[in-house]
Every structure is written in C-alpha cells, then in structure tokens.
Design a protein around this motif. Structure first.
Motif, PDB file in Angstrom:
ATOM      1  N   ASP A  45     -22.011 -13.725  43.351  1.00  0.00           N
ATOM      2  CA  ASP A  45     -21.826 -13.480  41.812  1.00  0.00           C
ATOM      3  C   ASP A  45     -22.939 -13.776  40.811  1.00  0.00           C
ATOM      4  O   ASP A  45     -23.084 -13.746  39.790  1.00  0.00           O
ATOM      5  CB  ASP A  45     -20.344 -14.173  41.218  1.00  0.00           C
ATOM      6  CG  ASP A  45     -19.324 -13.352  41.828  1.00  0.00           C
ATOM      7  OD1 ASP A  45     -19.314 -12.234  42.234  1.00  0.00           O
ATOM      8  OD2 ASP A  45     -18.342 -14.103  41.749  1.00  0.00           O
ATOM      9  N   ASP A  46     -23.929 -14.401  41.336  1.00  0.00           N
ATOM     10  CA  ASP A  46     -25.157 -14.921  40.630  1.00  0.00           C
ATOM     11  C   ASP A  46     -25.824 -13.799  40.213  1.00  0.00           C
ATOM     12  O   ASP A  46     -25.692 -12.643  40.726  1.00  0.00           O
ATOM     13  CB  ASP A  46     -26.171 -15.629  41.756  1.00  0.00           C
ATOM     14  CG  ASP A  46     -27.106 -16.489  40.692  1.00  0.00           C
ATOM     15  OD1 ASP A  46     -26.841 -17.677  40.552  1.00  0.00           O
ATOM     16  OD2 ASP A  46     -28.122 -15.781  40.441  1.00  0.00           O
ATOM     17  N   SER A  51     -26.668 -11.628  44.797  1.00  0.00           N
ATOM     18  CA  SER A  51     -25.780 -10.629  44.278  1.00  0.00           C
ATOM     19  C   SER A  51     -26.509  -9.272  44.846  1.00  0.00           C
ATOM     20  O   SER A  51     -27.691  -9.118  44.901  1.00  0.00           O
ATOM     21  CB  SER A  51     -25.391 -10.516  42.885  1.00  0.00           C
ATOM     22  OG  SER A  51     -26.819 -10.232  42.004  1.00  0.00           O
ATOM     23  N   ASP A  52     -25.602  -8.251  45.199  1.00  0.00           N
ATOM     24  CA  ASP A  52     -26.271  -6.923  45.359  1.00  0.00           C
ATOM     25  C   ASP A  52     -27.275  -6.795  46.566  1.00  0.00           C
ATOM     26  O   ASP A  52     -28.434  -6.267  46.208  1.00  0.00           O
ATOM     27  CB  ASP A  52     -26.682  -6.346  44.139  1.00  0.00           C
ATOM     28  CG  ASP A  52     -26.947  -4.862  44.116  1.00  0.00           C
ATOM     29  OD1 ASP A  52     -26.191  -3.987  44.807  1.00  0.00           O
ATOM     30  OD2 ASP A  52     -27.780  -4.542  43.337  1.00  0.00           O
TER      31      ASP A  52
END
Length: 231
Positions: free
Chosen positions: A160-161, A141-142
């Motif tokens: 989404d981890d 994520s991100d």
C-alpha cells in the motif's frame, strides 16, 4: 531489437536469430548472438539507430522516456509494454510478439497452463520483498512482482506504499512472517540479507522468476510455491 532482458528472452525463444541488438543485461538465452547496446537505463541510442532495427521492444518501467523519444525522433519504431499483473503478462506478450510479426508460441500457452494449475494457497503469508540495501529498498505498490506473489499466497506488507519501490527501515516494518530475498537486482545470499530480519524466515529466490515475464513464467509457477511456503 529488445532493450528489456525478459522481452529479449521472449522474442529469442519464439524466433531465434531475429534480434539484432540487446542490452548487456540480457542473459537468456545463454547462446544469444546479437550486438550489445549497454543497459536498459542507458542504451546507446546511436548504436541502436545504426543497427537499423525494424522495431525496438521496450517496457514502461524498465526504460526511460527520453531514450524512447530519442529513438522515435531518429525514425525508429518503438513498442512499449506495460506489465503489472500475470494477466497483463500473458496478454501483453502475445501482443508484443504479434507486433514483431510472430505467431503465438507454444511456451506462452505452457506458461498460462502452468499458472492455471497453481492451486489456491491454503494459507497466506505476509512478506517484505527487498530489492536493495544501502539504502534498503523493497517492492511497493502496483508491481508485477507483487501481483505474482499475491497469486502464490504471499501478501506484500509494503503493497500500500505510494511508491512502487520505497526505501524502508527493517526495524520499522509492519508485521510480517517472511522475507523474500531475490538474487537480483541486489544479490542477496544466506549470509547477506536474512540477518536483517531476525525471527522471520527468509526465502532466497531467483530474481528472474519474480520479475521477468516470458518463458521463465513456466519455471516460476512450478518452483516458487514450494520455495515461498517451505521456510
């Protein structure tokens, strides 16, 4: 001085000869002439201080806080970028170069124009993006890589981890129809990587185009769409 390969390329492309020191991983441009001060995670702080740079450019993800704190404690000015999206890249690069007392370069305008010209994908793909094996690790994520791929119509199945670079089991992944295999930090090849994702096409791509922010952004916009949607 730069302790991030992509920022090294950005500064060197804008003002050749300005950099007094770079990491051992700074491979672009190929004719770079500057002192080598080890890697992004283990820079030789004493060597950097001895070079007396006016400014060290770094990155929140690439470099360790204790190293940056040690440089500041020694009286060295440090500029830290935090780049997680394409818009972040364009804005942050302009600000970083301004901190180096450089004007906005033509390559940055070219990169922005190249990405503005990328058409909205007609279909989306779901991909896993490994970065290592033994153990298997992937983009989570991100991340800048995840944002770049999303702009190209490739959604990260591990996006989404809670971790940015989680470990994973290839046999326990969410449904996906593509494996994006870069050549760095792990060197995936046609014979090392695709076999772990049977029944799913693999796209072997340049890790530099997936993860670097700088002049390589133009090449990424022009070559990655075909590489990701052809398999």
């Amino acid at each position: 001085m730069s302790i991030v390969p992509s920022l090294t390329e950005a500064v060197a492309a804008t003002a050749p000869g300005l950099l007094v020191g770079v990491t051992d991983w700074c491979t672009h441009p190929g004719d770079l002439d500057a002192a080598r001060i080890r890697g992004t995670k283990n820079p030789d702080v004493d060597a950097i201080v001895a070079l007396r740079p006016d400014l060290v450019v770094a990155n929140q993800e690439e470099n360790r806080v204790p190293d940056l704190d040690a440089l500041r404690a020694a009286g060295v000015a440090v500029y830290v970028t935090d780049i997680r999206t394409l818009d972040d890249a364009f804005g942050s690069l302009a600000r970083m170069l301004a901190a180096c007392r450089l004007g906005r370069p033509a390559w940055l305008d070219e990169a922005e124009a190249a990405w503005a010209a990328v058409p909205v994908p007609s279909r989306r793909r779901r991909a896993v993006i490994p970065i290592w094996r033994k153990p298997w690790m992937a983009v989570g994520s991100d991340t800048f890589t995840g944002a770049l791929l999303a702009r190209l119509g490739v959604d990260n199945v591990l996006g989404d981890d809670p971790e940015r670079y989680p470990k994973f089991d290839p046999a326990a992944l969410p449904a996906h129809d593509l494996a994006v295999l870069p050549d760095e930090p792990y060197l995936f090849t046609a014979d090392d990587g695709p076999e772990a994702f049977p029944g799913v096409p693999s796209a072997l791509v340049s890790g530099r185009l997936l993860t670097w922010y700088g002049p390589s952004l133009t090449e990424a916009a022009r070559t990655l769409p075909a590489a990701l949607h052809t398999p």
